[in-house]
Design a protein around this motif. Structure first.
Motif, PDB file in Angstrom:
ATOM      1  N   ILE A   2       0.853  -1.184   0.000  1.00 15.50           N
ATOM      2  CA  ILE A   2       0.000   0.000   0.000  1.00 15.50           C
ATOM      3  C   ILE A   2       0.892   1.238   0.000  1.00 15.50           C
ATOM      4  CG2 ILE A   2      -1.710   1.324   1.282  1.00 15.50           C
ATOM      5  CD1 ILE A   2      -2.670  -1.349   2.463  1.00 15.50           C
ATOM      6  N   LEU A   3       0.645   2.135  -0.944  1.00 15.63           N
ATOM      7  CA  LEU A   3       1.384   3.384  -1.036  1.00 15.63           C
ATOM      8  C   LEU A   3       0.420   4.546  -0.872  1.00 15.63           C
ATOM      9  CD1 LEU A   3       3.613   2.643  -4.158  1.00 15.63           C
ATOM     10  CD2 LEU A   3       4.349   2.658  -1.781  1.00 15.63           C
ATOM     11  N   TYR A   4       0.855   5.573  -0.148  1.00 10.18           N
ATOM     12  CA  TYR A   4       0.064   6.783  -0.007  1.00 10.18           C
ATOM     13  C   TYR A   4       0.890   7.940  -0.524  1.00 10.18           C
ATOM     14  CZ  TYR A   4      -2.448  10.701   2.006  1.00 10.18           C
ATOM     15  OH  TYR A   4      -3.132  11.872   2.169  1.00 10.18           O
ATOM     16  N   ALA A   5       0.470   8.529  -1.613  1.00  8.63           N
ATOM     17  CA  ALA A   5       1.127   9.681  -2.214  1.00  8.63           C
ATOM     18  C   ALA A   5       0.066  10.422  -3.014  1.00  8.63           C
ATOM     19  CB  ALA A   5       2.286   9.243  -3.099  1.00  8.63           C
ATOM     20  N   PRO A   6      -0.756  11.247  -2.343  1.00  9.49           N
ATOM     21  CA  PRO A   6      -1.902  11.880  -3.008  1.00  9.49           C
ATOM     22  C   PRO A   6      -1.550  12.676  -4.260  1.00  9.49           C
ATOM     23  CG  PRO A   6      -1.682  12.629  -0.722  1.00  9.49           C
ATOM     24  CD  PRO A   6      -0.607  11.632  -0.974  1.00  9.49           C
ATOM     25  N   GLN A   7      -0.329  13.198  -4.327  1.00 12.28           N
ATOM     26  CA  GLN A   7       0.058  13.963  -5.510  1.00 12.28           C
ATOM     27  C   GLN A   7       0.345  13.064  -6.715  1.00 12.28           C
ATOM     28  OE1 GLN A   7       1.838  13.397  -2.832  1.00 12.28           O
ATOM     29  NE2 GLN A   7       3.997  13.146  -3.320  1.00 12.28           N
ATOM     30  N   ASN A   8       0.580  11.773  -6.496  1.00 11.48           N
ATOM     31  CA  ASN A   8       0.909  10.852  -7.573  1.00 11.48           C
ATOM     32  C   ASN A   8      -0.090   9.721  -7.765  1.00 11.48           C
ATOM     33  OD1 ASN A   8       3.623  11.858  -6.289  1.00 11.48           O
ATOM     34  ND2 ASN A   8       4.065  11.372  -8.428  1.00 11.48           N
ATOM     35  N   ASN A  21      10.343  -6.679  -3.435  1.00  7.53           N
ATOM     36  CA  ASN A  21      10.883  -5.728  -2.460  1.00  7.53           C
ATOM     37  C   ASN A  21      11.844  -4.747  -3.115  1.00  7.53           C
ATOM     38  OD1 ASN A  21       9.466  -6.961  -0.427  1.00  7.53           O
ATOM     39  ND2 ASN A  21      11.190  -8.179   0.296  1.00  7.53           N
ATOM     40  N   ILE A  22      12.618  -5.207  -4.098  1.00  9.57           N
ATOM     41  CA  ILE A  22      13.597  -4.330  -4.725  1.00  9.57           C
ATOM     42  C   ILE A  22      12.943  -3.212  -5.544  1.00  9.57           C
ATOM     43  CG2 ILE A  22      15.447  -6.046  -4.731  1.00  9.57           C
ATOM     44  CD1 ILE A  22      14.895  -6.492  -7.704  1.00  9.57           C
ATOM     45  N   ASP A  23      11.648  -3.340  -5.831  1.00  6.34           N
ATOM     46  CA  ASP A  23      10.937  -2.279  -6.542  1.00  6.34           C
ATOM     47  C   ASP A  23      10.644  -1.081  -5.644  1.00  6.34           C
ATOM     48  OD1 ASP A  23      10.846  -3.911  -8.808  1.00  6.34           O
ATOM     49  OD2 ASP A  23       8.886  -4.731  -8.266  1.00  6.34           O
ATOM     50  N   LEU A  24      10.636  -1.293  -4.368  1.00  3.69           N
ATOM     51  CA  LEU A  24      10.267  -0.237  -3.429  1.00  3.69           C
ATOM     52  C   LEU A  24      11.232   0.949  -3.482  1.00  3.69           C
ATOM     53  CD1 LEU A  24       8.256   0.646  -1.305  1.00  3.69           C
ATOM     54  CD2 LEU A  24       9.619  -0.564   0.405  1.00  3.69           C
ATOM     55  N   SER A  25      12.530   0.687  -3.541  1.00  2.89           N
ATOM     56  CA  SER A  25      13.493   1.790  -3.519  1.00  2.89           C
ATOM     57  C   SER A  25      13.319   2.701  -4.737  1.00  2.89           C
ATOM     58  CB  SER A  25      14.928   1.272  -3.423  1.00  2.89           C
ATOM     59  OG  SER A  25      15.199   0.390  -4.483  1.00  2.89           O
ATOM     60  N   LYS A  26      13.218   2.135  -5.927  1.00  2.00           N
ATOM     61  CA  LYS A  26      13.026   2.971  -7.123  1.00  2.00           C
ATOM     62  C   LYS A  26      11.712   3.743  -7.057  1.00  2.00           C
ATOM     63  CE  LYS A  26      15.963   1.314 -10.715  1.00  2.00           C
ATOM     64  NZ  LYS A  26      16.089   0.974 -12.113  1.00  2.00           N
ATOM     65  N   THR A  27      10.674   3.108  -6.550  1.00  2.00           N
ATOM     66  CA  THR A  27       9.372   3.766  -6.439  1.00  2.00           C
ATOM     67  C   THR A  27       9.440   4.934  -5.474  1.00  2.00           C
ATOM     68  OG1 THR A  27       8.296   1.648  -6.905  1.00  2.00           O
ATOM     69  CG2 THR A  27       6.929   3.378  -5.926  1.00  2.00           C
ATOM     70  N   LEU A  31       8.892   8.951  -6.168  1.00  2.00           N
ATOM     71  CA  LEU A  31       7.910   9.758  -5.444  1.00  2.00           C
ATOM     72  C   LEU A  31       8.541  10.984  -4.793  1.00  2.00           C
ATOM     73  CD1 LEU A  31       5.724   6.988  -3.766  1.00  2.00           C
ATOM     74  CD2 LEU A  31       4.996   8.621  -5.514  1.00  2.00           C
ATOM     75  N   ALA A  32       9.803  10.850  -4.380  1.00  2.00           N
ATOM     76  CA  ALA A  32      10.509  11.971  -3.758  1.00  2.00           C
ATOM     77  C   ALA A  32      11.139  12.903  -4.790  1.00  2.00           C
ATOM     78  CB  ALA A  32      11.590  11.436  -2.816  1.00  2.00           C
ATOM     79  N   GLY A  33      11.038  12.550  -6.073  1.00  2.00           N
ATOM     80  CA  GLY A  33      11.612  13.392  -7.123  1.00  2.00           C
ATOM     81  C   GLY A  33      13.122  13.255  -7.239  1.00  2.00           C
ATOM     82  N   ILE A  34      13.661  12.131  -6.803  1.00  2.00           N
ATOM     83  CA  ILE A  34      15.103  11.897  -6.832  1.00  2.00           C
ATOM     84  C   ILE A  34      15.397  10.797  -7.848  1.00  2.00           C
ATOM     85  CG2 ILE A  34      17.113  11.177  -5.482  1.00  2.00           C
ATOM     86  CD1 ILE A  34      15.507  12.024  -2.965  1.00  2.00           C
ATOM     87  N   LYS A  35      16.416  11.019  -8.676  1.00  2.00           N
ATOM     88  CA  LYS A  35      16.831   9.981  -9.625  1.00  2.00           C
ATOM     89  C   LYS A  35      17.508   8.868  -8.840  1.00  2.00           C
ATOM     90  CE  LYS A  35      19.460   9.377 -13.910  1.00  2.00           C
ATOM     91  NZ  LYS A  35      20.029   8.111 -13.666  1.00  2.00           N
ATOM     92  N   SER A  36      17.050   7.639  -9.053  1.00  2.00           N
ATOM     93  CA  SER A  36      17.632   6.514  -8.312  1.00  2.00           C
ATOM     94  C   SER A  36      19.001   6.148  -8.879  1.00  2.00           C
ATOM     95  CB  SER A  36      16.695   5.305  -8.333  1.00  2.00           C
ATOM     96  OG  SER A  36      16.503   4.856  -9.647  1.00  2.00           O
ATOM     97  N   PRO A  37      19.908   5.702  -8.016  1.00  2.00           N
ATOM     98  CA  PRO A  37      21.244   5.312  -8.470  1.00  2.00           C
ATOM     99  C   PRO A  37      21.185   4.161  -9.473  1.00  2.00           C
ATOM    100  CG  PRO A  37      21.176   5.518  -6.071  1.00  2.00           C
ATOM    101  CD  PRO A  37      19.760   5.620  -6.566  1.00  2.00           C
ATOM    102  N   GLU A  38      22.172   4.117 -10.356  1.00  2.00           N
ATOM    103  CA  GLU A  38      22.237   3.092 -11.404  1.00  2.00           C
ATOM    104  C   GLU A  38      22.235   1.680 -10.835  1.00  2.00           C
ATOM    105  OE1 GLU A  38      22.310   3.382 -14.828  1.00  2.00           O
ATOM    106  OE2 GLU A  38      21.865   5.507 -14.519  1.00  2.00           O
ATOM    107  N   GLN A  39      22.886   1.471  -9.682  1.00  2.00           N
ATOM    108  CA  GLN A  39      22.998   0.115  -9.140  1.00  2.00           C
ATOM    109  C   GLN A  39      21.689  -0.403  -8.559  1.00  2.00           C
ATOM    110  OE1 GLN A  39      24.576   2.805  -7.884  1.00  2.00           O
ATOM    111  NE2 GLN A  39      24.919   2.664  -5.691  1.00  2.00           N
ATOM    112  N   PHE A  40      20.674   0.443  -8.409  1.00  2.00           N
ATOM    113  CA  PHE A  40      19.384  -0.029  -7.904  1.00  2.00           C
ATOM    114  C   PHE A  40      18.753  -0.963  -8.927  1.00  2.00           C
ATOM    115  CE2 PHE A  40      17.715   3.226  -4.602  1.00  2.00           C
ATOM    116  CZ  PHE A  40      18.918   3.164  -3.922  1.00  2.00           C
ATOM    117  N   LYS A  41      18.350  -2.103  -8.470  1.00  2.00           N
ATOM    118  CA  LYS A  41      17.629  -3.047  -9.319  1.00  2.00           C
ATOM    119  C   LYS A  41      16.136  -2.787  -9.121  1.00  2.00           C
ATOM    120  CE  LYS A  41      21.425  -5.234 -10.352  1.00  2.00           C
ATOM    121  NZ  LYS A  41      22.170  -4.665 -11.419  1.00  2.00           N
ATOM    122  N   GLY A  42      15.320  -3.542  -9.807  1.00  2.00           N
ATOM    123  CA  GLY A  42      13.884  -3.364  -9.656  1.00  2.00           C
ATOM    124  C   GLY A  42      13.357  -2.308 -10.603  1.00  2.00           C
ATOM    125  N   ARG A  43      12.116  -1.874 -10.329  1.00  2.00           N
ATOM    126  CA  ARG A  43      11.465  -0.903 -11.212  1.00  2.00           C
ATOM    127  C   ARG A  43      10.599   0.034 -10.393  1.00  2.00           C
ATOM    128  NH1 ARG A  43       6.115  -2.577 -12.633  1.00  2.00           N
ATOM    129  NH2 ARG A  43       5.565  -4.405 -11.414  1.00  2.00           N
TER     130      ARG A  43
END
Length: 177
Positions: A2-8, A21-27, A31-43
């Motif tokens: 469950i995600l709560y982000a009313p703006q998105n 679980n690895i999708d959580l970091s990129k997501t 949501l925070a408007g930060i480009k995720s590092p290249e080494q992050f896996k997932g989507r």
């Protein structure tokens, strides 16, 4: 999840696609408007295409491995440590199996394959791995999981053994574990 982000995310919006679980970091980075590092896996679950299957791996597969390593509890059998297991999940099925026990690859007799039809058995209690009607699905999923983890590099056994000083503190740490 469950995600709560009313703006998105619009009120009442749902999704049924598979996630790991690895999708959580990129997501969260998105949501925070930060480009995720290249080494992050997932989507990024909010903008990336859905996936047909997800994979997981649990356990280390060493002689001294435990299912609950922080408590030093849970072995596979009297003579074997907790195995390394791989898993593939699709929208209809889950297959998992041992790939390593006591530091060595598993032979056929130790694979302990489990196959569940998660549409018909949501609690995943019925093992269909040896059912003749599911032979083709089992082979297809087993090949996919084998291909996915064929070049798996695992950490050395000494990395997962608890140092003596940690074990000495275990009694003091019971309130945390």
């Amino acid at each position: 999840m469950i995600l709560y982000a009313p703006q998105n995310i619009h009120k009442g919006q749902t999704g049924n696609d598979l996630c790991e679980n690895i999708d959580l970091s990129k997501t969260l980075f998105n949501l925070a408007g930060i480009k995720s590092p290249e080494q992050f896996k997932g989507r990024d679950l909010l903008s990336a295409a859905t996936t047909e299957e997800i994979y997981a791996i649990i356990g280390f597969g060493f002689k001294d491995s435990h299912s609950f390593p922080m408590k030093m509890q849970g072995s596979y059998s009297d003579a074997e440590g907790w195995p390394m297991r791989t898993c593939i999940r699709t929208s209809h099925f889950r297959l998992d199996k041992n790939i390593k026990i006591n530091g060595s690859a598993c032979g056929e007799e130790k694979k302990d394959i489990f196959l569940a039809n998660i549409c018909q058995d949501q609690d995943e209690r019925i093992n269909l791995a040896n059912h003749p009607n599911y032979h083709e699905i089992r082979n297809e999923l087993e090949k996919k999981v084998d291909d996915r983890f064929k070049d798996l590099k695992t950490c050395p056994e000494e990395y997962v053994k608890f140092p003596e000083h940690f074990l000495a503190l275990k009694g003091q740490m019971k309130k945390y574990f």
